[in-house]
Design an enzyme around this catalytic site. Structure first.
Site, PDB file in Angstrom:
ATOM      1  N   HIS A 275       0.718  -1.189   0.057  1.00 33.26           N
ATOM      2  CA  HIS A 275       0.042   0.098  -0.002  1.00 33.26           C
ATOM      3  C   HIS A 275       0.755   1.291   0.035  1.00 33.26           C
ATOM      4  O   HIS A 275       1.865   1.367   0.674  1.00 33.26           O
ATOM      5  CB  HIS A 275      -1.068  -0.031   1.245  1.00 33.26           C
ATOM      6  CG  HIS A 275      -2.282   0.779   1.121  1.00 33.26           C
ATOM      7  ND1 HIS A 275      -2.171   2.101   1.355  1.00 33.26           N
ATOM      8  CD2 HIS A 275      -3.402   0.720   0.509  1.00 33.26           C
ATOM      9  CE1 HIS A 275      -3.313   2.678   1.030  1.00 33.26           C
ATOM     10  NE2 HIS A 275      -4.009   1.537   0.478  1.00 33.26           N
TER      11      HIS A 275
ATOM     12  N   ASP B  38      -8.010  -5.203  -0.005  1.00 31.75           N
ATOM     13  CA  ASP B  38      -8.448  -6.192  -1.029  1.00 31.75           C
ATOM     14  C   ASP B  38      -8.143  -7.573  -1.088  1.00 31.75           C
ATOM     15  O   ASP B  38      -8.788  -8.287  -2.048  1.00 31.75           O
ATOM     16  CB  ASP B  38      -7.921  -5.356  -2.598  1.00 31.75           C
ATOM     17  CG  ASP B  38      -8.498  -4.060  -3.034  1.00 31.75           C
ATOM     18  OD1 ASP B  38      -9.419  -4.026  -2.827  1.00 31.75           O
ATOM     19  OD2 ASP B  38      -7.683  -3.269  -3.000  1.00 31.75           O
TER      20      ASP B  38
END
Ligand code: CMC
Length: 431
Positions: A308, A366
């Site tokens: 991320h 996700d």
């Protein structure tokens, strides 16, 4: 804007410039470079905006190091555990948790805006029969400015609020209809007796020929997915919405731009890409091969659902989503799902690998959301549309915040030009 209490000194060619520093309520200080070009004739260089604050905001705060995500100050795990999506929508839009009466009114307003203008059916039917639901959503949401032209007056706060309500209310209908169209099934109209998440599931899975009861486990999981994806500070799609809005574009055009940006696999498309990757891996014994590929500099393959830009220790949304994935799969009795088995082993193997630890690559939200959606029966093509439904409130809250900020101006980045300097045109016969 915060008051400047200290300043930074920048020296260029012996000349000194004082740059104001602002202290936020949380997070790192920011150096104000707005006047730098005027004073020193230089630009700053920050591709990908890794060190640049593009606006001031009071909506969402992320501390990537601590793995903290706050909406209007409230931690995401408390909101996901104790609140529900429409209450979080109210919080985002209005800045405070609602009273019981305010929540009832807000829920009723959203519920009563869920139907689409009937002529929009014709617009859906113009798409190719197997259009990806995201392609349809970009088009249909952009077209809302033609169907709801009355709420495109961005100078009127009341019309801005109506546009926000319409977008939050109608986005599930648009996403569900985009799906139904892509599989050749009749559109299912919204049902106002159902809550927001149940209504969405019903529109996706019911058919007019028979009764469809929404599984409350699914509703709870869907509401949590919506809540966990509601907003995420100045991410790529939100910044796209703000940039589009900075020119004075109407709200539907801005949100359509946000949906288009979200579709990319490095952003909202990651859960689809992650599930496709898990299916490609197929069985846990092939994990080492894929981990080796992810580490190979000459192979463009990346472990989808890992890493991320902001979270560098863990993604707090992933923690809640992992619990939800475990819950849904256990309650559905599909704990032996081979995809989940691969996902679980991949998580363990990647976390134990020094490459991922050194680069601070942890499973993101996700990684787990795709598994839940697959278990619920959604095809991968619907993963990003569901993210778009959830993120609509974040986009529209940030859009409204920008428009009510008297300092807002058109976004216009500069560049480090590395092309040819001026040269004379050469006639074609002399090249
Ligand atoms: N697999 C393997 N290596 C990776 C991965 C990955 N998933 N992510 C980053 N790296 C490596 C990358 O190769 C680079 O190595 P080096 O320093 O040797 O060049 C290093 O880690 C830093 O990567 P980066 O691309 O500079 O980091 P970034 O902050 O620009 O990228 C990211 C963040 C999310 C785009 C990236 O981690 C990625 O592509 N992840 C997979 C896609 C994904 O899961 N995206 C969903 C993000 S969460 C949803 C949302 O909030 O939108």
């Amino acid at each position: 804007m915060a008051e400047s209490t200290k300043s930074a000194k920048l020296t260029i060619d012996g000349n000194e410039y004082d740059l104001p520093i602002y202290s936020p309520t949380a997070g790192p200080d920011v150096i104000d470079i707005q006047k730098l070009y005027g004073q020193a004739g230089v630009f700053t260089y920050d591709p990908g905006f890794t060190s640049t604050a593009s606006c001031d905001s009071t909506i969402t705060f992320i501390d990537g190091g601590k793995g903290e995500l706050l909406h209007r100050g409230y931690p995401i795990d408390q909101l996901a555990g104790q609140s529900h999506y429409l209450e979080v929508c109210y919080l985002m839009l209005y800045g405070e948790l609602p009273s019981a009466k305010q929540l009832e009114t807000f829920e009723s307003t959203i519920t009563n805006h869920t139907m689409l203008h009937e002529q929009m059916v014709n617009f859906f039917r113009g798409f190719r029969r197997d259009a990806h639901p995201m392609a349809t959503m970009v088009g249909v949401v952009g077209a809302m400015s033609a169907f709801y032209h009355d709420s495109t007056d961005i100078s009127d706060p009341k019309q801005r609020e109506i546009a926000s309500h319409r977008l939050i209310a109608k986005m599930p209908t648009i996403a569900a209809w985009a799906y139904k169209y892509s599989i050749g099934q009749p559109f299912v109209y919204p049902r106002n007796d159902l809550d927001y998440a149940s209504n969405f599931i019903h529109m996706c899975f019911a058919v007019p020929a028979e009764n469809y009861e929404v599984n409350p486990i699914f509703s709870r999981a869907m509401d949590r997915i919506f809540t966990l994806h509601a907003d995420h500070e100045q991410n790529a799609s939100t910044s796209t919405v703000r940039l589009a809005s900075s020119s004075g574009a109407n709200p539907f055009a801005c949100i359509a731009a946000g949906i288009a940006c979200l579709w990319g696999p490095a952003h909202g498309g990651a859960n689809q890409a992650c599930l496709e990757m898990l299916k490609e891996i197929g069985t846990p014994d092939r994990i080492p091969e894929y981990i080796a590929r992810a580490k190979d500099k000459n192979d463009p393959f990346r472990l989808m659902g890992f890493g991320h830009r902001v979270y560098k220790n863990f993604d707090p949304r992933a923690t809640v989503m992992k619990q939800s994935a475990d819950e849904v799969l256990e309650l559905l009795g599909v704990e032996d799902n081979p995809i989940l088995a691969t996902a679980k082993e991949l998580e363990v193997a990647a976390l134990a690998d020094p490459y991922f630890a050194e680069k601070k690559l942890f499973p993101n939200v996700d990684f787990y959301s795709g598994i839940i959606l697959e278990a619920m029966g959604f095809p991968t093509s619907m993963f990003t549309p569901i993210f778009a439904v959830a993120r609509t409130v974040g986009w529209i809250s940030q859009w409204a915040e920008q428009l009510s900020d008297p300092k807002h101006k058109i976004g216009r980045p500069r560049q480090l030009y590395l092309g040819e300097t001026e040269r004379d045109y050469v006639d074609i016969e002399n090249r």
